[in-house]
Design an enzyme around this catalytic site. Structure first.
Site, PDB file in Angstrom:
ATOM      1  N   ASP A  66      44.480  41.484  35.304  1.00 10.88           N
ATOM      2  CA  ASP A  66      45.136  42.789  35.462  1.00 10.88           C
ATOM      3  C   ASP A  66      46.604  42.729  35.078  1.00 10.88           C
ATOM      4  OD1 ASP A  66      42.670  43.460  36.399  1.00 10.88           O
ATOM      5  OD2 ASP A  66      43.245  43.463  38.510  1.00 10.88           O
ATOM      6  N   GLU A  90      38.079  35.270  43.190  1.00  8.83           N
ATOM      7  CA  GLU A  90      39.169  34.453  43.733  1.00  8.83           C
ATOM      8  C   GLU A  90      39.370  34.691  45.228  1.00  8.83           C
ATOM      9  OE1 GLU A  90      40.256  36.685  39.890  1.00  8.83           O
ATOM     10  OE2 GLU A  90      39.890  37.246  41.977  1.00  8.83           O
ATOM     11  N   ASP A 114      33.730  40.246  37.517  1.00 14.96           N
ATOM     12  CA  ASP A 114      35.109  40.404  37.945  1.00 14.96           C
ATOM     13  C   ASP A 114      35.359  39.679  39.274  1.00 14.96           C
ATOM     14  OD1 ASP A 114      37.709  41.286  37.897  1.00 14.96           O
ATOM     15  OD2 ASP A 114      37.217  43.423  37.911  1.00 14.96           O
TER      16      ASP A 114
END
Length: 795
Positions: free
Chosen positions: A509, A448, A445
């Site tokens: 998300d 970024e 996950d």
């Protein structure tokens, strides 16, 4: 930075990019290439010295970097490389030894495959044509307004206060030209009119230009693609500032781009793969259902989620008891202490005997995925270990960079520095211990969140490392997974150029709404055209609680994606949405498993043909302009058309069908393509069509993919006509030709898989066959589950 809406609080993140400066009225600083002279001639192109409008001299290379691919490089000198090369190589140019080079009266001509380049030396002008002489695109350095002020950034570079800040290029866009790709972009599918920044964001949703996966690569309906080799935040002004041009601005040490000839999108994508690497094809089990325990945002915050060892085991048993096909059980954040994310350590209060749990899950035939990310809470003892050894990103003064990676929702974190070889070994050893204990795969996950003012061990700034950091992270995870288990599957949220080597990515998300589902679909189609075939989304959306209707529609969409996973901030378990929803979702997943031979073949084909698993309609019907705007339907493999329901209001659904005849999967009604049709949308059905005459390999769905994929070949034949299909696994290929004329069907195969049965779903106004011959054997006609079926001796 993406456009900020007036009067609305801005969306800010610790890792937002640095904006390029705005010019004052009358301010100089533009250096536009104006003329050139050849300094070196090569078999595949030229090196040139160019002169700019300011009198500066620069280096240019124009060369065939592969068949049908031309590289254009503008730099201070021949040796200059991009900033990201300190961490990784994004593009691997080749040489086309069959390229043809000619020079005549100050005009250079380069021919390679289907691509032709014409270059005028004085004044400088570069044009790209196809092999028939049709113009694809050309440089534009003369676009002005009524006051003769230049309105574009032409081929050249710009400086501010004497410092070079960016290189740039501008191409003329034809009035009817459309553009696609740029990564997983959730905005309108056709990117004409948009301003796009290739910068990986924690996007917070699927509602804006912010994206987790950016790729500076696009395709045009004129039959070419453009790839920019940079790790910096390249900006693409796609007919936004001026409707007549595409402008590319690159804040790097040079401009380095590739024009790739088509005309077909698959050919362009294949050219992109040859430059950046072929897709990694997942093993068959990874195409099965992944079910998550769900994301619990805080300790005790997941009342309905599987937050403990006991509840995880209960979930696994329930999945099997309720006959939900599933191969992977994903344990999300709660396997670690809530204030220690992500230190890769079991929370032994919730999971007192993880190895025993993993063994029991294996006995239930689940592979286990664990959530991880590269940020370590400063409250974890592991943080101190990493900081002591210098394994975390630093500030300019040498102190550890403590970042608000969770936007205030979790303790601030240190960011693992994957440019440090010791940090890589240390991080992989943590994962290796988990893999050897029975964990099979990781959800990698985030990625970024490298701030622009951070500093890495190899000397890169955070701005230089930011976009490519995700590639380093995912490489580290895939490498150690392959070492222990022999596969490279992971489940990644962020990616960049070349990220197709990480075979498992999802849309991040997203909100639990129908509008978000449509945005996700557009993002997936854009990503498919960006060269990444193995993608999916969180079924039900991630944020919020979906209605039962949305949950079913999202599951039907997800079940017909390259990969499929149930995950969110609240329960995404079928039995928590009522009996009707559970039945509809079970049916959707059983359909997926029934189609598993077809899906696996499409996956393997995507690895070497350039055809994505989910194909925007324009991929197979590029000569039909109506497909250029079709952004709410797709082909799954070559012969099935899927139109997810994204509108909960209307009882019917418009679907564009490309040319040819298409058969409604559920009703058997035949529709003539090349037009929109309106279909009903009862909750238990997703609009789904089979190409008339097609033949689809199928299987009897089991609890897992291993149960489903067995020896032999079962086929479904859809109506009159001639159909071909392939059945592939990782070791073999069987090809099938089926011809249905009148009431006779003849099938011939080449390959090791024997045909066991052929089913003939009812097709309107078409009688079922009364004679079926397969490889010379006359099959016996019978009925299976109400469907006419021909059965061979091997059945």
């Amino acid at each position: 930075m993406p456009f900020q809406q007036p009067l609305v609080p801005p969306v800010l993140h610790v890792a937002d990019p640095v904006d390029l400066p705005l010019r004052d009225h009358g301010e100089g600083g533009l250096c536009q290439v104006t003329r050139a002279r050849v300094t070196a001639r090569r078999a595949n192109g030229w090196e040139l010295e160019v002169t700019g409008s300011t009198g500066e001299t620069l280096f240019v290379e124009v060369a065939a970097a592969d068949e049908g691919v031309v590289r254009v490089r503008l730099a201070p000198d021949r040796e200059t490389r991009g900033r990201a090369t300190a961490a990784t190589t994004l593009v691997h140019p080749r040489t086309d030894l069959d390229a043809r080079v000619r020079e005549s009266d100050g005009v250079l001509r380069l021919e390679t495959g289907q691509l032709v380049v014409e270059l005028e030396l004085d004044p400088w002008q570069l044009r790209f044509l196809d092999s028939s002489g049709r113009l694809l695109t050309a440089q534009n350095g003369v676009e002005t307004d009524i006051s003769q002020r230049l309105r574009v950034l032409p081929f050249g570079r710009s400086s501010v206060d004497g410092e070079i800040v960016a290189y740039h290029e501008t191409f003329t866009a034809q009035a009817d030209e459309h553009f696609y790709g740029f990564g997983e972009k959730f905005t309108a599918f056709d990117k004409r009119g948009q301003r796009i920044t290739s910068w990986n964001y924690d996007a917070f949703s699927a509602e804006s230009e912010r994206a987790y996966k950016n790729i500076p690569f696009y395709l045009s309906t004129r039959g070419y693609g453009v790839l920019v080799d940079t790790g910096m935040p390249a900006e693409f002004d796609v007919c936004h500032s001026t409707h007549s041009c595409v402008q590319i601005t690159v804040p790097d040490r040079l401009l380095d781009y590739y024009v790739i000839a088509g005309p077909e999108p698959a050919r362009i994508i294949r050219g992109y793969h040859r430059l950046t690497g072929r897709p990694e094809v997942p093993p068959a089990w990874a195409l099965g259902t992944w079910i998550s325990t769900g994301y619990a945002a805080e300790d005790g915050g997941g009342v309905e989620l599987a937050e403990s060892q006991e509840r995880v085991l209960h979930l696994a048993r329930t999945i099997r008891e309720r006959d939900i096909p599933c191969d992977v059980l994903h344990i999300d954040t709660q396997w670690q202490r809530f204030d220690h994310w992500s230190d890769q350590q079991w929370d032994t209060k919730r999971f007192p005997a993880p190895e025993a749990m993993l063994k029991e899950l294996a006995d239930l035939r689940f592979r286990v995925c664990l959530w991880i990310n590269p940020y370590i809470s400063r409250l974890s003892p592991v943080f101190e270990e990493a900081e002591t050894h210098g394994y975390l990103m630093r500030r300019a003064d040498g102190s550890t960079y403590i970042a608000d990676s969770w936007h205030g929702d979790q303790p601030a974190c240190g960011i693992v520095d994957f440019t440090h070889p010791g940090a890589v070994r240390w991080f992989q050893e943590q994962l290796r211990v988990l893999l050897r204990s029975g964990v099979h795969v990781f959800k990698s996950d985030f990625g970024e969140g490298v701030p622009v003012d951070a500093h890495a061990a190899n000397g890169m700034t955070g701005e230089e490392l930011h976009n490519v950091y995700t590639l380093l992270f995912n490489d580290v995870v895939a490498d150690v997974t392959q070492e222990v288990h022999g596969h490279r599957v992971l489940w990644a949220r962020s990616s960049f150029t070349g990220g197709q080597r990480h075979c498992g990515q999802w849309s991040g998300d997203t909100n639990a709404t129908f509008t978000s589902t449509a945005s996700v679909l557009r993002g997936g189609l854009s990503y498919a055209l960006s060269g990444v075939p193995f993608w999916t989304h969180d079924i039900g959306g991630f944020t919020g609680r979906p209605t039962a209707e949305l949950y079913v529609r999202s599951a039907q969409f997800g079940a017909l994606c390259p990969l499929t996973r149930f995950h969110g901030t609240t329960s995404r378990l079928p039995w928590d949405f009522g009996e009707a929803a559970e039945a509809a979702v079970r049916d959707a997943l059983k359909l997926r498993y029934r189609l598993m031979p077809y899906l696996l073949t499409a996956a393997l084909d995507a690895g070497d043909t350039g055809y994505p698993v989910i194909r925007p309609l324009l991929v197979d019907a590029f000569d039909d302009p109506a497909t250029w705007s079709a952004d709410l339907a797709y082909l799954l493999g070559p012969d099935l058309l899927v139109a997810p329901v994204v509108n909960p209001v209307d009882a019917t659904h418009p679907v564009y069908l490309p040319g040819g005849d298409w058969i409604d999967f559920w009703t058997g009604e035949t529709h003539t393509g090349g037009r929109y049709v309106t279909v009903g949308t009862p909750l238990e059905r997703i609009p789904l069509f089979a190409r008339a005459g097609s033949v689809i390999p199928v299987a009897v769905p089991g609890a897992t993919v291993g149960d489903t994929l067995t020896d032999g070949l079962d086929l479904v034949q859809w109506g009159p006509g001639t159909g071909r299909c392939r059945l592939r696994d990782h070791e073999s290929l069987t090809e099938v030709l089926a011809v249905r004329q009148g009431r006779r069907v003849d099938i011939e195969t080449v390959g090791p898989a024997p045909v066991r049965s052929v089913a003939f779903p009812p097709v309107a106004d078409t009688a079922p066959p009364d004679e079926v011959v397969v490889d010379g054997e006359r099959f016996t006609l019978t009925t299976v589950d109400g469907v006419p079926t021909a059965v061979g001796r091997t059945a």
